[in-house]
Design an enzyme around this catalytic site. Structure first.
Site, PDB file in Angstrom:
ATOM      1  N   LYS A   1       0.827  -1.211   0.000  1.00  0.00           N
ATOM      2  CA  LYS A   1       0.000   0.000   0.000  1.00  0.00           C
ATOM      3  C   LYS A   1       0.865   1.266   0.000  1.00  0.00           C
ATOM      4  CE  LYS A   1      -2.593   0.621   3.690  1.00  0.00           C
ATOM      5  NZ  LYS A   1      -2.645   1.828   4.499  1.00  0.00           N
TER       6      LYS A   1
ATOM      7  N   ARG B   1      11.788 -12.841   4.656  1.00  0.00           N
ATOM      8  CA  ARG B   1      12.502 -11.619   5.018  1.00  0.00           C
ATOM      9  C   ARG B   1      13.436 -11.854   6.205  1.00  0.00           C
ATOM     10  NH1 ARG B   1       8.891  -6.334   5.179  1.00  0.00           N
ATOM     11  NH2 ARG B   1       8.372  -6.905   7.307  1.00  0.00           N
TER      12      ARG B   1
HETATM   13  P1  ATP Z   1       0.359  -0.102   8.851  1.00  0.00           P
HETATM   14  O1  ATP Z   1       1.034  -1.425   8.927  1.00  0.00           O
HETATM   15  O2  ATP Z   1      -0.625  -0.023   7.728  1.00  0.00           O
HETATM   16  O3  ATP Z   1       1.283   1.074   8.952  1.00  0.00           O
HETATM   17  P2  ATP Z   1      -0.389   0.558  11.532  1.00  0.00           P
HETATM   18  O4  ATP Z   1      -1.132  -0.305  12.492  1.00  0.00           O
HETATM   19  O5  ATP Z   1       1.004   0.949  11.813  1.00  0.00           O
HETATM   20  O6  ATP Z   1      -0.571  -0.115  10.121  1.00  0.00           O
HETATM   21  P3  ATP Z   1      -1.043   3.345  11.120  1.00  0.00           P
HETATM   22  O7  ATP Z   1      -1.956   3.713  10.025  1.00  0.00           O
HETATM   23  O8  ATP Z   1       0.407   3.665  10.994  1.00  0.00           O
HETATM   24  O9  ATP Z   1      -1.308   1.801  11.368  1.00  0.00           O
HETATM   25  O10 ATP Z   1      -1.640   3.930  12.468  1.00  0.00           O
HETATM   26  C1  ATP Z   1      -1.026   3.736  13.712  1.00  0.00           C
HETATM   27  C2  ATP Z   1      -2.071   3.670  14.794  1.00  0.00           C
HETATM   28  O11 ATP Z   1      -2.881   4.845  14.795  1.00  0.00           O
HETATM   29  C3  ATP Z   1      -3.056   2.524  14.647  1.00  0.00           C
HETATM   30  O12 ATP Z   1      -2.567   1.341  15.213  1.00  0.00           O
HETATM   31  C4  ATP Z   1      -4.278   3.055  15.414  1.00  0.00           C
HETATM   32  O13 ATP Z   1      -4.102   2.936  16.808  1.00  0.00           O
HETATM   33  C5  ATP Z   1      -4.246   4.536  15.068  1.00  0.00           C
HETATM   34  N1  ATP Z   1      -5.082   4.838  13.895  1.00  0.00           N
HETATM   35  C6  ATP Z   1      -4.656   5.157  12.645  1.00  0.00           C
HETATM   36  N2  ATP Z   1      -5.692   5.381  11.818  1.00  0.00           N
HETATM   37  C7  ATP Z   1      -6.808   5.188  12.553  1.00  0.00           C
HETATM   38  C8  ATP Z   1      -8.205   5.248  12.274  1.00  0.00           C
HETATM   39  N3  ATP Z   1      -8.676   5.553  11.046  1.00  0.00           N
HETATM   40  N4  ATP Z   1      -9.071   4.989  13.284  1.00  0.00           N
HETATM   41  C9  ATP Z   1      -8.630   4.685  14.520  1.00  0.00           C
HETATM   42  N5  ATP Z   1      -7.336   4.604  14.843  1.00  0.00           N
HETATM   43  C10 ATP Z   1      -6.417   4.856  13.884  1.00  0.00           C
END
Ligand code: ATP
Ligand code: MG
Length: 224
Positions: free
Chosen positions: A18, A126
């Site tokens: 993504k 990996r």
């Molecule tokens: P990725 O692997 O896609 O980066 P991630 O879990 O690290 O996934 P991020 O998008 O970096 O997700 O967001 C980090 C944190 O912020 C999430 O784990 C969540 O707690 C919070 N968060 C992000 N976007 C949202 C949302 N739309 N609604 C609620 N919480 C969110």
């Protein structure tokens, strides 16, 4: 019809590429990239009210409450009214999706559909050199000597969260949380799915589809 301002959402499981696809979209179609994770991290750094509220949830691996998230994102989108944008990481719930559609004219939701077995295989291969963070892949980017870092010759390790069982769990959680949101967008006729095993396989499909919806900036070569 080619519209001047284009508003899109991108969705896809962890390890689906993504990040790669988002970067290419915003570059080629001159869009602003709004990532909910990045926005939250900057709010936390700047110690804003929303940031301080969100931090506790994030640190506990929980979703930030819908009302906080919706206010934050809608407010940010207000500043991008005259620009095309790509929203990434939001919405994560049907409530968030509903609030978004109520307030913004969304043109398209892109879903990256990479088979789970492919993601697991990819992450499974990996290997990391822990001290430097250098990453290798047994198939796509192997070290010169198996199991050893190219630069230092030290051992490579497999991170716990890259182990197949952990990856499978993360993917299942993602699937359970996201299915209703995808269905919501599908019901609204906004969802477009792109299937493939690798970013370089998915990207040309995304690019040509988006080109029918909005003007690309310039002709681009693939697979560079
Ligand atoms: P990725 O692997 O896609 O980066 P991630 O879990 O690290 O996934 P991020 O998008 O970096 O997700 O967001 C980090 C944190 O912020 C999430 O784990 C969540 O707690 C919070 N968060 C992000 N976007 C949202 C949302 N739309 N609604 C609620 N919480 C969110
Ligand atoms: Mg992240």
């Amino acid at each position: 019809m080619i519209s001047k301002i284009f508003r899109a959402v991108i969705m896809g499981p962890p390890g689906s590429g993504k990040g790669t696809i988002s970067t290419r979209i915003v570059k080629d179609f001159n869009m602003k990239h709004l990532s909910s994770g990045d926005l939250l991290r900057s709010q936390i750094l700047n110690k804003t009210t929303a940031g301080q509220l969100a931090k506790g949830y994030i640190d506990h691996g929980k979703l930030v409450p819908d009302n906080v998230m919706v206010d934050l994102i809608l407010n940010e989108l207000q500043n991008m009214k005259s620009h095309s944008w790509l929203l990434d990481g939001f919405p994560r719930t049907v409530t968030q999706a509903g609030a978004l559609l109520k307030n913004e004219p969304i043109d398209l939701v892109v879903n990256l559909n990479v088979p789970f077995e492919v993601i697991i295989d990819r992450i499974k291969g990996r290997w990391t050199h822990a001290p430097s963070g250098r990453i290798y892949h047994t198939e796509f980017n192997p070290p010169k000597v198996q199991g050893k870092d190219d630069v230092t010759g030290e051992d490579l390790i497999q991170r716990d969260d890259d182990k197949p069982e952990t990856v499978r769990k993360r993917l299942e959680t993602y699937q359970n949380n996201t299915q209703p949101v995808l269905q919501y967008f599908r019901d609204h006729g906004l969802l477009e799915e792109f299937t493939g095993r690798y970013s370089n396989e998915i990207w040309p499909k995304v690019h040509s589809f988006l080109s029918t919806k909005t003007e690309p900036l310039q002709y681009t070569h693939y697979g560079e």
